[in-house]
Enzyme design. Structure first.
Site, PDB file in Angstrom:
ATOM      1  CD  GLU A  77      -2.347  -1.565   2.627  1.00  0.00           C
ATOM      2  OE1 GLU A  77      -1.728  -1.103   3.606  1.00  0.00           O
ATOM      3  OE2 GLU A  77      -3.323  -2.318   2.735  1.00  0.00           O
ATOM      4  CE1 TYR A 195       2.271   0.934   9.143  1.00  0.00           C
ATOM      5  CE2 TYR A 195       4.085   0.516  10.656  1.00  0.00           C
ATOM      6  CZ  TYR A 195       3.452   0.278   9.449  1.00  0.00           C
ATOM      7  OH  TYR A 195       3.996  -0.593   8.535  1.00  0.00           O
ATOM      8  CB  SER A 502      13.403  -0.718   1.832  1.00  0.00           C
ATOM      9  OG  SER A 502      12.976  -1.795   2.628  1.00  0.00           O
TER      10      SER A 502
END
Length: 565
Positions: A77, A195, A502
Site C-alpha cells: 500500500e 504508524y 527500505s
C-alpha cells in the site's frame, strides 16, 4: 526537504577508485545502487549486487502464469508522502512509456482512478458489516492520545495488548489496523505509535482506505523490473545464487572496517577482499526468508530453519554490539508468521460476487475492492483484495488474480475444521467461500480456480517488541565502509513494513558513506501540523463533539483559524 536542498551533487573525490558491494537483491539494495550512480557518481560497473536466490526483488515479487497459477506473497500500500520512494522513481523510466517515469505513470493512474473501499468489512457469511466509523470510546481515545505523546524509551518493549484496555482490541479501529498493517496483539506498541504519527494524515480516510495508492500491475513488474532495467543499462553487476555467509570486520577502538566478504556462489566458496576505500551494504534480516509454496492439493509447510539472511546477520552481530540483535526478531516464528494465498480464477461466480460486494466491474481495468476486505468474524482473520485487473501484464482477459491472507494461521477454521497452516489451496478457498456466503457454490467454483498458498515464517518479525539498539543504525558507530539497509536497520521516525523505509535507509547509507552535500528528505512531519492533528482528532471521535469544541469554536470565530475544526 524543500527545493533548495534538491541539488545535483558534486562528484566525490576518488569515486572512480571505489567499489560497492550490496548484499541482498531487494528494493533497499537496488535503491542504494541507483543512488550510488545518480548522486554518488559511481560507475555502474563498480557496483555488484549479491543475491542468494535466482531472482532479484526480495519481498516485492510477482510470478507465475494463467495456466499454472499466479503468485504474489504480499502487496504494497503506497501513499503520496513516500518522499524517498518517489524521489527514486521520479528518475526511473517507465517500461510501458519510456518518455515517462515510473512516478509519472503511477501518479496519473491513481489520479484518474483514486482508491476507496466500498466494502471494508464482512461478517455473518457474506453480510456487509458497519465500517462507517472507528468505533472508539472516550477511554480508547485517551489511551491513543497518551501513546502519541509517550516517548519510545518510556514505552520500551511494551506490546499492544499490554498497553491497551482489552476493549480496544474489539473496536473497528483495531480490526482495520491489524488487518491493514498485519499487527498482532503481541507486537510492539512503539511500532504502532510510529504508524500513528507517520500516517496521521490518512486517519480520516482509514475506514474507507482513501488516499491509499496502488501500482498498475503487481509490485515486481511495476517497480522492480523498471529499476532493474535502468541499473543494468548503467552496467551494474547482478550476481544471483550468491549467498553471503559472513564478513571479516577489522574492529579498532573507534573504527570498524569490512575487509572481506565470504560467500557461496553457485555452491562454491568465494571470498571478496575489500578495503576502507570500498563500500559494503548489508540488508540484514528478511520478511520473506524461508517462504514455502503449496498448491491446490498440498499445504505450504512451515520452514522453521533460520535461513541464510538471518544467519549472516547473526554472524555479523557476534562481532560487535553496534550491529544489532537479530534474535529479537527471528527467534519466535509462531509470533512472526502469516500465510497468504493467490487465487487465479476464471469463475464467473467470483466476478459476480466481487461486483455485488463492491459495485464495480472487476474487468473494467479500474479499482475493484479498493484495498482489502476483511472477514472480521473469521477465526483465521481472513482478508482478500482484488486490485486493478489485469494484475500481471500477460494475464488473459477472462482471468482474475485475487490475493488473500490469514493473520492467524494456527487457528482452526470455522467451516474447514483445520489449522490454516495445515490446509491445501482447495481447503483455503473453501473456507474463504464460506465466509463470502458462497458455500453452496463451492464445488462449482473450485473447478475454475487455482489457489497457491504461501507460508512466510518472518513476515511480521519487524513488529516484534524491541528496544533501542536491537536494530543497528544504518551507519553503525565507527563504521568506515559498512552500512545496513532495509526493514531491520534503524531509521528514526519512519515505519517498517513499507517500501519507503527500505529506500530511505538506502538513501541515508549512500549519502553518509560518501559524505555527500545533500540531505535526505525528512519524514513527512504530520505530527507537527495542527491541521492534520485536528482532522485526526475528529476522525477518532467519529462525529461526536471534541472536548471543549464549543469553546474552541467560539475563540476561533472570525479569525483566520475559524475552519480548523
Amino acid at each position: 526537504m524543500g527545493n533548495y536542498q534538491n541539488i545535483n551533487t558534486l562528484k566525490p573525490v576518488g569515486i572512480e577508485n571505489k567499489k560497492a558491494y550490496l548484499i541482498g537483491g531487494g528494493i533497499a539494495s537496488l535503491a542504494a545502487a541507483a543512488y550510488l550512480i545518480r548522486d554518488g557518481h559511481m560507475d555502474g560497473k563498480n557496483i555488484t549486487i549479491l543475491e542468494q536466490s535466482h531472482i532479484i526483488g526480495g519481498s516485492m515479487d510477482g510470478s507465475g502464469n494463467a495456466k499454472d497459477g499466479y503468485i504474489v506473497r504480499g502487496g504494497r500500500e503506497m501513499e503520496e508522502h513516500y518522499e524517498c520512494c518517489w524521489d527514486l522513481f521520479s528518475k526511473i523510466p517507465s517500461l510501458s512509456t519510456p518518455s515517462q517515469t515510473v512516478l509519472d505513470e503511477f501518479r496519473q493512474l491513481n489520479n484518474s482512478d483514486p482508491n476507496e473501499s466500498t466494502c471494508r468489512l464482512l461478517h455473518n457469511c457474506g453480510e456487509k458489516a458497519d465500517f462507517s466509523s472507528l468505533g472508539l470510546k472516550d477511554s480508547h481515545i485517551k489511551q491513543l492520545t497518551m501513546l502519541f505523546l509517550a516517548t519510545e524509551e518510556d514505552l520500551g518493549a511494551t506490546t499492544v495488548e499490554q498497553y491497551f484496555d482489552p476493549s480496544f482490541l474489539e473496536t473497528n479501529m483495531w480490526c482495520f489496523w491489524r488487518s491493514m498493517f498485519a499487527f498482532e496483539n503481541w507486537h510492539s506498541v512503539v511500532e504502532m505509535k510510529r504508524y500513528m504519527q507517520r500516517f496521521m494524515h490518512l486517519l480520516p480516510g482509514m475506514s474507507h482506505m482513501k488516499n491509499i495508492m496502488f501500482p498498475k500491475y503487481n509490485q515486481y513488474e511495476s517497480m522492480i523490473l523498471p529499476l532493474e532495467k535502468w541499473l543494468l543499462s548503467k552496467n551494474v553487476v547482478i550476481n544471483l545464487n550468491s549467498q553471503v555467509t559472513d564478513l571479516d570486520i577489522d574492529i579498532e577502538s573507534d573504527k570498524k572496517t569490512v575487509t572481506a566478504i565470504h560467500l557461496l556462489h553457485n555452491d562454491k566458496d568465494e571470498t571478496i577482499h575489500t578495503t576502507v576505500n570500498d563500500l559494503v551494504f548489508v540488508t540484514n534480516g528478511s520478511m520473506t526468508e524461508n517462504s514455502t509454496i503449496g498448491s491446490m492439493h498440498k499445504p505450504a509447510v512451515t520452514n522453521r530453519g533460520v535461513g541464510g539472511c538471518w544467519n549472516l546477520w547473526k554472524n555479523i552481530a557476534k562481532k560487535d554490539d553496534s550491529f544489532g540483535k537479530p534474535e529479537v526478531f527471528c527467534s519466535d516464528i509462531d509470533k512472526s508468521k502469516w500465510e497468504s494465498f493467490t487465487i487465479t480464477s476464471t469463475s464467473s461466480k467470483i466476478a459476480e460476487l466481487l461486483k455485488k460486494l463492491t459495485g464495480r466491474d472487476p474487468y473494467s481495468g479500474k479499482t475493484v475492492t479498493g484495498g482489502i476486505i476483511t472477514m472480521k468474524d473469521s477465526s483465521w482473520l481472513l482478508s482478500l483484495t482484488c486490485n486493478r485487473q489485469p494484475h500481471f501484464s500477460d494475464q488473459p482477459k477472462n482471468v482474475l488474480v485475487i490475493w488473500a491472507y490469514g493473520l492467524f494461521p494456527d487457528n482452526i477454521g470455522d467451516f474447514v475444521k483445520k489449522r490454516m497452516s495445515d490446509c491445501t489451496g482447495e481447503e483455503m478457498m473453501t473456507e474463504l467461500l464460506y465466509h463470502l456466503g458462497m458455500k453452496e457454490e463451492t464445488s462449482e467454483i473450485l473447478k475454475n480456480v487455482n489457489v497457491i498458498p504461501c507460508m512466510m515464517p518472518y513476515t511480521t518479525s519487524q513488529f516484534m517488541p524491541r528496544v533501542k539498539d536491537d536494530r543497528p543504525n544504518v551507519i553503525p558507530k565507527g563504521s568506515t565502509n559498512l552500512a545496513f539497509l532495509g526493514q531491520f536497520a534503524e531509521v528514526e521516525d519512519d515505519c517498517v513494513f513499507t517500501v519507503e523505509y527500505s529506500i530511505r535507509s538506502a538513501m541515508m547509507a549512500v549519502y553518509n558513506l560518501l559524505n555527500l552535500d545533500k540531505k535526505v528528505p525528512e519524514v513527512y512531519p504530520t505530527k507537527y501540523d495542527i491541521r492534520v492533528v485536528a482532522a485526526a482528532a475528529k476522525a477518532l471521535y467519529s462525529g461526536r463533539p471534541l472536548p471543549a469544541e464549543a469553546i474552541v469554536r467560539k475563540l476561533l470565530k472570525n479569525t483566520t483559524l475559524e475552519g480548523l475544526i
